[in-house]
Design an enzyme around this catalytic site. Sequence first.
Site, PDB file in Angstrom:
ATOM      1  N   ASP A 143       0.725  -1.008  -0.034  1.00 42.09           N
ATOM      2  CA  ASP A 143      -0.095   0.005   0.089  1.00 42.09           C
ATOM      3  C   ASP A 143       0.793   1.149  -0.122  1.00 42.09           C
ATOM      4  O   ASP A 143       0.843   2.269   0.937  1.00 42.09           O
ATOM      5  CB  ASP A 143      -0.863  -0.075   1.340  1.00 42.09           C
ATOM      6  CG  ASP A 143      -1.699  -1.006   1.371  1.00 42.09           C
ATOM      7  OD1 ASP A 143      -2.267  -1.639   0.404  1.00 42.09           O
ATOM      8  OD2 ASP A 143      -1.986  -1.507   2.501  1.00 42.09           O
TER       9      ASP A 143
ATOM     10  N   GLU B 241     -11.273  -0.241  -3.445  1.00 42.70           N
ATOM     11  CA  GLU B 241     -10.732   0.297  -2.144  1.00 42.70           C
ATOM     12  C   GLU B 241      -9.538   0.976  -2.967  1.00 42.70           C
ATOM     13  O   GLU B 241      -9.080   1.110  -4.172  1.00 42.70           O
ATOM     14  CB  GLU B 241     -10.265  -0.740  -1.413  1.00 42.70           C
ATOM     15  CG  GLU B 241      -9.302  -1.679  -2.027  1.00 42.70           C
ATOM     16  CD  GLU B 241      -9.065  -2.879  -1.166  1.00 42.70           C
ATOM     17  OE1 GLU B 241      -9.309  -2.969   0.019  1.00 42.70           O
ATOM     18  OE2 GLU B 241      -8.052  -3.915  -1.571  1.00 42.70           O
TER      19      GLU B 241
HETATM   20  O1  FUB Z   1      -3.298  -3.468   3.616  1.00 41.95           O
HETATM   21  C1  FUB Z   1      -4.537  -3.703   3.856  1.00 41.95           C
HETATM   22  C2  FUB Z   1      -5.673  -3.667   2.816  1.00 41.95           C
HETATM   23  O2  FUB Z   1      -5.246  -4.369   1.572  1.00 41.95           O
HETATM   24  C3  FUB Z   1      -5.483  -2.133   2.246  1.00 41.95           C
HETATM   25  O3  FUB Z   1      -5.951  -1.102   3.297  1.00 41.95           O
HETATM   26  C4  FUB Z   1      -6.142  -2.101   1.088  1.00 41.95           C
HETATM   27  O4  FUB Z   1      -6.195  -1.261   0.340  1.00 41.95           O
HETATM   28  C5  FUB Z   1      -5.493  -3.528   0.536  1.00 41.95           C
HETATM   29  O5  FUB Z   1      -4.075  -3.413  -0.166  1.00 41.95           O
END
Ligand code: FUB
Length: 326
Positions: A19, A226
Amino acid sequence: MERIPKQKEPLVTHIYTADPSAHVYDGKIYIYPSHDTDLDIPSNDNGDQYMMEDYHILSMNDLNSPVVDHGIALHIDNVPWASKQMWAPDAAFKNNTYYLYFPARDKDGIFRIGVATSKTPSGPFTPQPEYIKGSFSIDPAVLIDDDNKAYIYFGGLWGGQLEKWQTGTYVPEPPEIAPDKPALGPRVAELSDDMLSFKEAPQEISIVDENGNPILAGDEERRYFEGPWVHKYNGYYYLSYSTGTTHYIVYAISKNPKGPFVYKGRILEPVIGWTTHHSIVQIGEKWYLFYHDCSLSNGINHKRCVKYAELFYNDDGTIKTIEPYK
Ligand code: FUB
């Protein structure tokens, strides 16, 4: 741990990272990643395997310099309101202060977004005692606009709980959204001048197709899942995000920081591993995509590594799709 970075290779190999939110501060490159744990936990759709407890900030003088790991910048033990899962963070600089925005579950298991401050970009960061009032879900990303207004974008489906906030309050078991209904959009709110609170209630961003019709929940190759990121290029706001179940990083553009955004195309083809998450940053005259995959762990979803690749625009402002393994 230090190494000479190379495009499409892991930036660091001594810890698992994911991320990545990349920024240039004082002429140096800073990367704010999640710090994946080395625990053996089975994967599920709720993301329980992502049990991160702290953040390490990475920096490089330039892309040919060694990567420096600045150690623990913030640990969950020092965040009074948080119980677990320090997920994807972002940073911002304003008021002579560096701000670290991060999601975590509160003591009731509900994802909230917190903020911590530092006088240096590498931390350590001091958290505010409470999460940002009115915040929910995951994956904060902050844009400081040319007029110095700051916007926070956030939201993620499934484990990120965005579906549970459709009514504006938390509903533990929300009804499923039909495939022919508009998909849920990420949220945006202007930040207060001190960067520590929302100036207004978050609003949902609309993502539409070239005819102005909302992208539908069943359109999994284009709908928001997301990992929002907003950057500006030639006067347009580019909202890029993960499509989750179909594993693309895609983008949509707007003349307004709050949208509506018109879907344009793909930035990154699927990587090894379930999640895909990125940031886009200008370094000198060039643009770069920072992203992650699971190559360092041979495909274990919660043991990821941060990488980068140069990003190219076409003359009409569209972005050329990046193939991660070519
Ligand atoms: O790293 C945890 C979660 O996985 C992140 O918040 C999302 O965007 C995905 O990458």
